[in-house]
Design a protein around this motif. Structure first.
Motif, PDB file in Angstrom:
ATOM      1  N   HIS A 189       0.821  -1.075  -0.120  1.00  0.00           N
ATOM      2  CA  HIS A 189       0.028   0.049   0.233  1.00  0.00           C
ATOM      3  C   HIS A 189       1.111   1.272   0.036  1.00  0.00           C
ATOM      4  O   HIS A 189       0.496   2.221  -0.914  1.00  0.00           O
ATOM      5  N   LEU A 190       1.846   1.572   1.166  1.00  0.00           N
ATOM      6  CA  LEU A 190       2.352   2.639   1.245  1.00  0.00           C
ATOM      7  C   LEU A 190       3.451   2.928   0.071  1.00  0.00           C
ATOM      8  O   LEU A 190       3.586   3.867  -0.469  1.00  0.00           O
ATOM      9  N   LEU A 191       4.270   1.973  -0.311  1.00  0.00           N
ATOM     10  CA  LEU A 191       5.205   2.256  -1.508  1.00  0.00           C
ATOM     11  C   LEU A 191       4.395   2.688  -2.802  1.00  0.00           C
ATOM     12  O   LEU A 191       4.902   3.297  -3.570  1.00  0.00           O
ATOM     13  N   GLN A 192       3.162   1.971  -2.970  1.00  0.00           N
ATOM     14  CA  GLN A 192       2.371   2.450  -4.197  1.00  0.00           C
ATOM     15  C   GLN A 192       2.105   3.722  -4.133  1.00  0.00           C
ATOM     16  O   GLN A 192       1.925   4.522  -5.004  1.00  0.00           O
ATOM     17  N   LEU A 193       1.492   4.365  -2.705  1.00  0.00           N
ATOM     18  CA  LEU A 193       1.275   5.642  -2.728  1.00  0.00           C
ATOM     19  C   LEU A 193       2.445   6.297  -2.910  1.00  0.00           C
ATOM     20  O   LEU A 193       2.362   7.524  -3.711  1.00  0.00           O
ATOM     21  N   LEU A 194       3.577   6.205  -2.381  1.00  0.00           N
ATOM     22  CA  LEU A 194       4.920   6.998  -2.472  1.00  0.00           C
ATOM     23  C   LEU A 194       5.127   7.110  -4.110  1.00  0.00           C
ATOM     24  O   LEU A 194       5.232   8.174  -4.539  1.00  0.00           O
ATOM     25  N   ALA A 195       4.788   5.877  -4.935  1.00  0.00           N
ATOM     26  CA  ALA A 195       5.326   5.950  -6.033  1.00  0.00           C
ATOM     27  C   ALA A 195       4.341   6.901  -6.999  1.00  0.00           C
ATOM     28  O   ALA A 195       4.572   7.664  -7.854  1.00  0.00           O
ATOM     29  N   LEU A 196       2.995   7.021  -6.621  1.00  0.00           N
ATOM     30  CA  LEU A 196       1.938   8.038  -7.253  1.00  0.00           C
ATOM     31  C   LEU A 196       2.190   9.125  -6.956  1.00  0.00           C
ATOM     32  O   LEU A 196       1.908  10.023  -7.698  1.00  0.00           O
ATOM     33  N   THR A 197       2.625   9.565  -5.617  1.00  0.00           N
ATOM     34  CA  THR A 197       3.102  10.789  -5.267  1.00  0.00           C
ATOM     35  C   THR A 197       4.380  11.336  -6.027  1.00  0.00           C
ATOM     36  O   THR A 197       4.118  12.415  -6.386  1.00  0.00           O
ATOM     37  N   ALA A 198       5.127  10.635  -6.396  1.00  0.00           N
ATOM     38  CA  ALA A 198       6.521  11.016  -6.832  1.00  0.00           C
ATOM     39  C   ALA A 198       6.709  10.981  -8.296  1.00  0.00           C
ATOM     40  O   ALA A 198       7.624  11.509  -8.672  1.00  0.00           O
ATOM     41  N   MET A 199       5.975  10.059  -8.854  1.00  0.00           N
ATOM     42  CA  MET A 199       6.029   9.906 -10.207  1.00  0.00           C
ATOM     43  C   MET A 199       5.985  11.079 -11.138  1.00  0.00           C
ATOM     44  O   MET A 199       5.496  12.202 -10.724  1.00  0.00           O
ATOM     45  N   GLU A 200       7.016  11.003 -12.209  1.00  0.00           N
ATOM     46  CA  GLU A 200       6.795  11.868 -13.131  1.00  0.00           C
ATOM     47  C   GLU A 200       5.287  11.766 -14.095  1.00  0.00           C
ATOM     48  O   GLU A 200       4.706  10.516 -14.073  1.00  0.00           O
ATOM     49  N   GLU A 201       4.999  12.881 -14.970  1.00  0.00           N
ATOM     50  CA  GLU A 201       3.875  12.658 -15.481  1.00  0.00           C
ATOM     51  C   GLU A 201       3.888  11.761 -16.783  1.00  0.00           C
ATOM     52  O   GLU A 201       4.821  11.472 -17.498  1.00  0.00           O
ATOM     53  N   PRO A 202       2.947  10.692 -16.727  1.00  0.00           N
ATOM     54  CA  PRO A 202       2.879   9.562 -17.913  1.00  0.00           C
ATOM     55  C   PRO A 202       2.610  10.023 -19.120  1.00  0.00           C
ATOM     56  O   PRO A 202       2.012  11.254 -19.420  1.00  0.00           O
ATOM     57  N   THR A 203       3.029   9.516 -20.218  1.00  0.00           N
ATOM     58  CA  THR A 203       2.530   9.883 -21.697  1.00  0.00           C
ATOM     59  C   THR A 203       1.260   9.716 -21.797  1.00  0.00           C
ATOM     60  O   THR A 203       0.612  10.307 -22.724  1.00  0.00           O
ATOM     61  N   SER A 204       0.565   8.916 -21.099  1.00  0.00           N
ATOM     62  CA  SER A 204      -0.727   8.570 -21.162  1.00  0.00           C
ATOM     63  C   SER A 204      -1.352   7.750 -19.943  1.00  0.00           C
ATOM     64  O   SER A 204      -0.404   7.394 -19.090  1.00  0.00           O
ATOM     65  N   PHE A 205      -2.512   7.762 -19.807  1.00  0.00           N
ATOM     66  CA  PHE A 205      -3.029   6.841 -18.413  1.00  0.00           C
ATOM     67  C   PHE A 205      -3.361   5.416 -18.672  1.00  0.00           C
ATOM     68  O   PHE A 205      -3.948   4.949 -18.203  1.00  0.00           O
ATOM     69  N   THR A 206      -2.730   4.731 -19.781  1.00  0.00           N
ATOM     70  CA  THR A 206      -2.694   3.427 -20.117  1.00  0.00           C
ATOM     71  C   THR A 206      -1.811   2.632 -19.081  1.00  0.00           C
ATOM     72  O   THR A 206      -0.912   3.326 -18.332  1.00  0.00           O
ATOM     73  N   ALA A 207      -2.030   1.488 -19.017  1.00  0.00           N
ATOM     74  CA  ALA A 207      -1.139   0.700 -17.884  1.00  0.00           C
ATOM     75  C   ALA A 207       0.015   0.549 -17.996  1.00  0.00           C
ATOM     76  O   ALA A 207       0.853   1.038 -17.077  1.00  0.00           O
ATOM     77  N   ASP A 208       0.676   0.642 -19.321  1.00  0.00           N
ATOM     78  CA  ASP A 208       2.099   0.397 -19.304  1.00  0.00           C
ATOM     79  C   ASP A 208       2.781   1.814 -19.139  1.00  0.00           C
ATOM     80  O   ASP A 208       3.869   1.991 -18.583  1.00  0.00           O
ATOM     81  N   ALA A 209       2.149   2.739 -19.416  1.00  0.00           N
ATOM     82  CA  ALA A 209       2.671   4.218 -19.081  1.00  0.00           C
ATOM     83  C   ALA A 209       2.684   4.439 -17.878  1.00  0.00           C
ATOM     84  O   ALA A 209       3.724   5.149 -17.216  1.00  0.00           O
ATOM     85  N   LEU A 210       1.785   4.119 -16.877  1.00  0.00           N
ATOM     86  CA  LEU A 210       1.559   4.216 -15.373  1.00  0.00           C
ATOM     87  C   LEU A 210       2.561   3.573 -14.831  1.00  0.00           C
ATOM     88  O   LEU A 210       3.426   4.120 -13.942  1.00  0.00           O
ATOM     89  N   ARG A 211       2.593   2.350 -15.155  1.00  0.00           N
ATOM     90  CA  ARG A 211       3.779   1.301 -14.607  1.00  0.00           C
ATOM     91  C   ARG A 211       5.160   1.732 -14.939  1.00  0.00           C
ATOM     92  O   ARG A 211       5.919   1.737 -14.089  1.00  0.00           O
ATOM     93  N   ALA A 212       5.524   2.234 -15.935  1.00  0.00           N
ATOM     94  CA  ALA A 212       6.684   2.865 -16.397  1.00  0.00           C
ATOM     95  C   ALA A 212       7.404   3.909 -15.417  1.00  0.00           C
ATOM     96  O   ALA A 212       8.198   3.875 -14.779  1.00  0.00           O
ATOM     97  N   GLU A 213       6.322   4.783 -15.116  1.00  0.00           N
ATOM     98  CA  GLU A 213       6.722   5.858 -14.194  1.00  0.00           C
ATOM     99  C   GLU A 213       6.773   5.477 -12.704  1.00  0.00           C
ATOM    100  O   GLU A 213       7.698   5.865 -12.016  1.00  0.00           O
ATOM    101  N   LYS A 214       5.898   4.419 -12.362  1.00  0.00           N
ATOM    102  CA  LYS A 214       5.934   3.928 -11.033  1.00  0.00           C
ATOM    103  C   LYS A 214       7.345   3.237 -10.874  1.00  0.00           C
ATOM    104  O   LYS A 214       8.079   3.525  -9.772  1.00  0.00           O
ATOM    105  N   GLU A 215       7.529   2.609 -11.625  1.00  0.00           N
ATOM    106  CA  GLU A 215       8.712   1.659 -11.596  1.00  0.00           C
ATOM    107  C   GLU A 215       9.923   2.419 -11.541  1.00  0.00           C
ATOM    108  O   GLU A 215      11.024   2.178 -10.858  1.00  0.00           O
ATOM    109  N   LYS A 216      10.199   3.630 -12.313  1.00  0.00           N
ATOM    110  CA  LYS A 216      11.297   4.352 -12.183  1.00  0.00           C
ATOM    111  C   LYS A 216      11.559   4.968 -10.717  1.00  0.00           C
ATOM    112  O   LYS A 216      12.432   5.272 -10.106  1.00  0.00           O
ATOM    113  N   VAL A 217      10.289   5.249 -10.043  1.00  0.00           N
ATOM    114  CA  VAL A 217      10.321   5.935  -8.735  1.00  0.00           C
ATOM    115  C   VAL A 217      10.871   5.071  -7.605  1.00  0.00           C
ATOM    116  O   VAL A 217      11.870   5.051  -6.905  1.00  0.00           O
TER     117      VAL A 217
END
Length: 513
Positions: free
Chosen positions: A267-295
């Motif tokens: 839960h909390l590491l997912q919230l951290l990733a959403l809070t800190a992630m860069e703007e995704p190129t779109s809100f598709t699954a792959d784009a969101l995951r890519a930015e969360k994984e970078k964080v």
């Protein structure tokens, strides 16, 4: 029977691309393993009824229960009926119930019983012919992770893991996704050996909460926030998940797992990733995951874990005017247990945006109140043209995203106190979703189950995110495992003194939600 008519205004799960039309699942069934558990009774079964009541399930939708019970289909129907009556969020409507219950089936058996899974395969094929489910079936594993391997292998052996033509088969897995990096990888190997990666849905119900998704809207739909969402302006971030309850009857699961594995890793590491992630190129699954994984890949744990982590265990105390027992006095917990019921840690993110901005995560049971929130605390103004006495009650600006229980956003800033003198004091501007919108927010499991049936994966973490999270937590868990004692904190307080000391070393303090 046709599904109940639903309009865009009363459907919180409508398709954002067309506000006139709701997202309705196509022909399909859901096979639920673990139908006798609390999760099924309190969350899953009521959510399925609520989806049907909102008109979001197809007319031929079917639900198959699998458990070690000597039940007929009608016995299973009674169990579902009791769960719906007790826990559904939408009004009970007889016509909806009749239509939904026509698709109920029950298969008795245990997980290593070949005959039971052969019967399950026959039942699935019969539903394709009788109910028009078109070969589309999701398998929900609401069972202990130790049974995942057996069930997946049985599904493969009985020919249930692959559909024909355009039909689909999906598997849903409840957390925990392992108990460390090694077990998470082993679990992933088992599941991906029988299901393709894009057919595996890992459920983290926190990601189904409306406010978590609105965090992305807050950041990326508003020009006023994103320019200051960085180290130039942000002093630190606090992410809190506090519970006012104890472990209840979960000692068998919880003791030996602890608060960090149970809550922070997912839960909390997912919230951290959403809070800190860069703007995704779109809100598709792959784009969101890519930015969360970078964080998550950029997270750095403290060098001195003794100074920048804390853990504790609740002792007896007073909560809500009632005297409650300590963790070690709970049924099933040993008197020498060192399992933590409170965990806190500082994490840093080595990116340009977040350089030198600490993220403080904490979670615990038997704390002062039930609350989950993300607090972005800003730096003080570089210059204040006021006397110290005029601003002595002025703190730091903050944006607080409340995930539960009262979903909303609070902004804290300084304002002049009415009167002849100049005096600046903190005030709060509060936004509540329940007050601002007439639509009812869907329960997390409603959203997630519907997304599984739709094949819409943005809210579900892939195994890369899970493994990165364990890479962060594993060294901390290994350090804690070497400690022979654990701090105690009275029930009803906000955790052990070591957690306060951790913040004080950094010149900061925990927020009081």
């Amino acid at each position: 029977m046709k599904p109940a008519k639903v309009t865009a205004t009363d459907n919180p799960l409508r398709d954002p691309r067309d506000k006139r039309l709701p997202k309705i699942a196509g022909p399909c069934s859901l096979v639920l393993f673990g139908v006798t558990g609390d999760l099924a009774r309190k969350k899953l079964l009521p959510a399925i009824y609520d989806l049907a009541n909102r008109g979001l399930l197809p007319p031929g939708f079917s639900l198959i229960g699998f458990a070690r019970r000597d039940w007929e289909d009608q016995d299973f129907g009674k169990i579902v009926h009791e769960a719906v009556r007790a826990h559904a969020r939408t009004p009970f409507r007889e016509e909806v119930w009749r239509a939904l219950s026509e698709g109920f089936r029950f298969v008795p058996g245990v997980f290593d019983d070949d005959a039971a899974f052969d019967l399950l395969a026959e039942t699935v094929h019969e539903l394709d012919e009788q109910r028009g489910t078109d070969g589309n079936h999701a398998f929900y594993l609401s069972i202990p992770p130790g049974s995942f391997s057996t069930v997946c292998q049985q599904l493969e052996r009985s020919g249930l893991t692959h559909g024909e033509g355009d039909s689909w088969r999906r598997v849903v897995i409840e957390k925990p996704f392992g108990h460390d990096l090694k077990s998470a990888r082993e679990l992933n190997d088992v599941v991906e050996s029988v299901f393709p990666a894009d057919s595996i849905f890992r459920i983290d119900h926190y990601l189904g909460k409306e406010t978590v998704q609105n965090l992305l809207a807050l950041r990326f739909a508003n020009q006023m926030f994103e320019p200051v969402w960085n180290s130039h302006y942000v002093d630190h971030v606090q992410i809190t998940m506090a519970e006012d309850i104890g472990i209840g009857g979960r000692a068998g699961y919880y003791d030996g797992i602890g608060a960090a594995r149970d809550v922070i890793q997912n839960h909390l590491l997912q919230l951290l990733a959403l809070t800190a992630m860069e703007e995704p190129t779109s809100f598709t699954a792959d784009a969101l995951r890519a930015e969360k994984e970078k964080v998550l890949a950029a997270v750095r744990i403290p060098k001195d874990l003794g100074k920048h982590t804390a853990r504790g265990q609740y002792a007896e105390g007073w909560q809500g005017g009632e005297h409650v027992i300590g963790y070690r006095d709970e049924d099933g917990v040993g008197e020498s247990s060192t399992t933590e019921t409170y965990a806190a840690m500082r994490l840093d993110i080595d990116t340009r945006r977040w350089a030198n901005v600490p993220f403080y995560l904490r979670t615990g049971k038997r704390l002062g109140k039930r609350v989950t929130e993300i607090a972005v605390v800003f730096k003080r103004a570089p210059h204040l043209p006021f006397n110290d006495t005029e601003t002595e009650e002025l703190g730091q600006n903050a944006v607080v995203i409340r995930v539960q229980p009262d979903e909303g956003i609070t902004m804290r800033f300084g304002a002049k106190v009415p009167g002849n003198q100049m005096e600046v004091r903190d005030v709060s501007m509060d936004f509540g979703y329940g007050r601002a919108f007439t639509e009812v927010s869907p329960e997390a499991y409603e959203r997630l189950i519907l997304d599984v049936l739709l094949g819409d994966p943005p809210l579900f973490p892939r195994h890369e995110e899970v493994e990165l999270s364990w890479q962060i937590l594993d060294p901390i868990e290994k350090y804690w495992a070497k400690q022979r004692s654990i701090d105690q904190y009275p029930a009803g307080t906000w955790g052990p003194t070591s957690a306060d000391a951790m913040m004080q070393r950094d010149g900061r303090e925990w927020r009081m939600p």
